[in-house]
Design a protein around this motif. Structure first.
Motif, short mmCIF file in Angstrom:
data_model
loop_
_atom_site.label_atom_id
_atom_site.label_comp_id
_atom_site.label_asym_id
_atom_site.label_seq_id
_atom_site.Cartn_x
_atom_site.Cartn_y
_atom_site.Cartn_z
N ASN A 15 28.00 -29.01 29.50
CA ASN A 15 29.39 -28.64 29.81
C ASN A 15 30.07 -27.91 28.66
O ASN A 15 31.18 -27.41 28.82
CB ASN A 15 30.22 -29.90 30.09
CG ASN A 15 30.25 -30.24 31.56
OD1 ASN A 15 30.04 -29.38 32.40
ND2 ASN A 15 30.53 -31.49 31.87
N GLY A 67 33.22 -32.31 39.56
CA GLY A 67 32.12 -33.21 39.87
C GLY A 67 32.56 -34.59 40.30
O GLY A 67 32.02 -35.16 41.25
N THR A 68 33.54 -35.16 39.61
CA THR A 68 34.03 -36.48 39.99
C THR A 68 34.65 -36.39 41.38
O THR A 68 34.38 -37.23 42.26
CB THR A 68 35.07 -36.98 38.96
OG1 THR A 68 34.40 -37.12 37.70
CG2 THR A 68 35.69 -38.30 39.36
N GLU A 97 33.57 -42.17 35.67
CA GLU A 97 34.58 -41.58 36.56
C GLU A 97 35.87 -42.39 36.55
O GLU A 97 36.67 -42.35 37.49
CB GLU A 97 33.98 -41.34 37.97
CG GLU A 97 32.80 -40.37 37.87
CD GLU A 97 32.24 -39.83 39.16
OE1 GLU A 97 32.64 -40.27 40.25
OE2 GLU A 97 31.36 -38.94 39.06
N THR A 145 21.32 -40.14 41.50
CA THR A 145 21.69 -38.98 40.68
C THR A 145 20.43 -38.20 40.35
O THR A 145 19.41 -38.79 39.99
CB THR A 145 22.39 -39.43 39.37
OG1 THR A 145 23.44 -40.31 39.70
CG2 THR A 145 22.94 -38.23 38.61
N GLU A 149 21.33 -39.53 34.78
CA GLU A 149 22.15 -39.55 33.57
C GLU A 149 21.28 -39.71 32.32
O GLU A 149 21.71 -39.40 31.21
CB GLU A 149 23.17 -40.70 33.64
CG GLU A 149 24.24 -40.52 34.70
CD GLU A 149 23.78 -40.80 36.14
OE1 GLU A 149 22.61 -41.18 36.36
OE2 GLU A 149 24.61 -40.61 37.06
N ASP A 176 24.05 -37.30 43.84
CA ASP A 176 24.91 -36.63 42.87
C ASP A 176 24.04 -35.60 42.15
O ASP A 176 23.27 -35.93 41.25
CB ASP A 176 25.47 -37.66 41.88
CG ASP A 176 26.25 -37.02 40.74
OD1 ASP A 176 26.24 -35.77 40.62
OD2 ASP A 176 26.86 -37.77 39.94
N ALA A 178 24.88 -33.12 40.12
CA ALA A 178 25.59 -32.37 39.07
C ALA A 178 24.60 -31.49 38.30
O ALA A 178 24.93 -30.41 37.84
CB ALA A 178 26.32 -33.32 38.13
N ARG A 179 23.35 -32.00 38.17
CA ARG A 179 22.29 -31.21 37.49
C ARG A 179 21.17 -30.86 38.47
O ARG A 179 19.98 -30.93 38.16
CB ARG A 179 21.74 -31.99 36.29
CG ARG A 179 22.78 -32.18 35.21
CD ARG A 179 22.26 -32.65 33.87
NE ARG A 179 23.38 -32.72 32.94
CZ ARG A 179 24.23 -33.76 32.86
NH1 ARG A 179 24.02 -34.84 33.60
NH2 ARG A 179 25.25 -33.71 32.03
N MET A 211 28.68 -26.24 37.70
CA MET A 211 29.32 -26.08 36.39
C MET A 211 28.35 -26.17 35.23
O MET A 211 28.49 -25.48 34.24
CB MET A 211 30.42 -27.12 36.24
CG MET A 211 31.76 -26.54 36.58
SD MET A 211 33.08 -27.70 36.37
CE MET A 211 32.79 -28.84 37.68
N LYS A 212 27.37 -27.08 35.37
CA LYS A 212 26.43 -27.26 34.25
C LYS A 212 25.34 -26.18 34.28
O LYS A 212 24.47 -26.14 33.44
CB LYS A 212 25.80 -28.65 34.34
CG LYS A 212 26.85 -29.76 34.18
CD LYS A 212 26.20 -31.10 34.39
CE LYS A 212 27.22 -32.19 34.67
NZ LYS A 212 28.22 -32.37 33.64
C1 LIG Z 1 25.69 -37.08 36.66
C2 LIG Z 1 27.04 -36.44 36.70
N1 LIG Z 1 27.75 -36.45 37.83
C3 LIG Z 1 28.93 -35.84 37.93
C4 LIG Z 1 29.47 -35.16 36.86
C5 LIG Z 1 30.75 -34.40 37.05
O1 LIG Z 1 31.77 -34.76 36.28
P1 LIG Z 1 33.12 -33.92 36.11
O2 LIG Z 1 34.13 -34.62 36.95
O3 LIG Z 1 33.37 -34.06 34.65
O4 LIG Z 1 32.89 -32.52 36.54
C6 LIG Z 1 28.80 -35.17 35.63
C7 LIG Z 1 29.38 -34.51 34.44
O5 LIG Z 1 29.07 -34.77 33.33
C8 LIG Z 1 27.55 -35.82 35.56
O6 LIG Z 1 26.85 -35.82 34.41
#
Ligand SMILES: Cc1ncc(COP(=O)(O)O)c(C=O)c1O
Length: 353
Positions: A15, A67-68, A97, A145, A149, A176, A178-179, A211-212
């Motif tokens: 990020n 993301g959240t 979150e 996820t 994480e 999830d 995000a990645r 975003m990432k």
């Molecule tokens: C696994 C995961 N999910 C969701 C998010 C999304 O978070 P944000 O609300 O910061 O965009 C992140 C961001 O770091 C993440 O690592």
């Protein structure tokens, strides 16, 4: 000897990277003229169709701010009253979150212990005793996820097995992602590979992160299970995730999906982490026991080395008690950045030998 020139903050977070030039171009290009608001614009229609192409089926795509918000919105569309979400104790939804899911969904998160941030089917089966008792919250959704994480990955077979167990127990599966770019790159690097561990595996709703992987803002929530999207437009607005000038989110996704740019950027990010591992894993004190699956490494450092290196090129603590930190690469990491960073770490650690 002083540490070499610092690759400033290049290993702090994916990020922390800026946006890819193709995304910035897309933002500039879509700025021309007037377009209808709230997703009725040409860019959003094109991006929705691009997601249909990506997954090779008719999905429902809903763009949201972050993301959240994407996770909370996705889960809101999936949960019934008195239902709970099963996830790991590393999940972003439970750790990072700020309680948004609990507050906004009014739902319990059953966060099960997992040393590698992955759920296994038996952990889900073990929750069966809750089902059917009016005194217990009812597990309704399993949230995975991908990449996790801790930078680990579920194989397509593992996701398939989890979806099978969850569905047999009457639950839905959320991912999830995000990645998702990093996971796709690591698991084969093709659209087929992406489908294999998402829709083909039985995932119902996917948070597709941009975003990432070079985006500026905005995430996409993809409903493979289309009826779950029936009330999604209202739920998105109610959860404050409806962007009026939606073209600025959609245009970014058009750029990221074009020629599978997101996969290339995930690959770039992952290869930076792999290169860093190659350069440093011989240093026993770092405890880098296996190559990274995606774009993060979790070495251990003495307090003095950690401080010196963080002052030199900032990165985040991970587990302070264990002396563990996180080095994470972004889509724009170069071999030069990695070599510079590795040289700094070697220099610092050699001072102590
Ligand atoms: C696994 C995961 N999910 C969701 C998010 C999304 O978070 P944000 O609300 O910061 O965009 C992140 C961001 O770091 C993440 O690592």
């Amino acid at each position: 000897m002083a540490l070499p020139q610092a690759p400033a903050r290049r290993f702090a977070s994916d990020n922390a990277a800026g946006a890819h030039p193709a995304v910035m171009d897309a933002l500039l290009r879509c700025n021309d003229g007037h377009q209808l608001a709230y997703g009725a614009d040409d860019y959003t229609l094109q991006a929705e169709s691009a997601f249909n192409g990506l997954f090779d089926r008719d999905v429902v795509t809903r763009f949201v701010y972050g993301g959240t918000g994407a996770n909370v919105f996705a889960l809101a569309c999936m949960l019934q009253p008195a239902q709970a979400v099963i996830c790991t104790d590393w999940s972003h939804i439970t750790v990072d979150e700020t309680g948004a899911p609990e507050r906004l969904l009014g739902a319990k998160l059953i966060d099960l212990p997992s040393p590698n941030a992955k759920l296994v089917p038996n952990q889900i089966r073990d929750q069966a005793h809750l089902l059917g008792s009016e005194h217990h919250v009812q597990p309704g959704v399993v949230s995975l996820t991908q990449a996790t994480e801790l930078g680990t990955l579920y194989t397509a077979e593992e996701v398939t097995e989890i979806c099978k167990v969850a569905h047999e127990m009457g639950m839905l599966v959320h991912m999830d992602g995000a990645r998702i770019a990093h996971a796709t790159a690591a698991l084969g690097g093709t659209r087929d590979a992406l489908r294999a561990f998402t829709c083909d595996a039985g995932v119902d709703v996917l948070t597709f992160g941009g975003m990432k992987a070079g985006g500026v803002f905005g995430e996409a929530v993809i409903f493979f299970n289309r009826p779950l999207a029936d009330r999604s437009k209202y739920i998105r607005k109610q959860l404050t995730q409806l962007h009026s000038k939606m073209r600025f989110i959609s245009a970014q996704y058009l750029a990221l999906l074009n020629d599978d740019l997101f996969i290339s950027l995930g690959r770039q990010s992952n290869s930076g982490a792999a290169r860093l591992y190659e350069k440093l894993h011989h240093l026993d004190s770092l405890n880098l026991v296996s190559p990274p699956a995606a774009n993060s490494l979790f070495p251990t450092l003495s307090p003095a080395d950690k401080q010196a290196l963080q002052d030199w090129s900032f990165f985040w603590d991970w587990d302070e008690k264990a002396g563990q930190v996180r080095w994470m690469t972004g889509w724009d990491v170069t071999d030069g950045d990695v070599d510079q960073f590795a040289a700094g770490v070697l220099e610092q650690l050699n001072k102590r030998i």
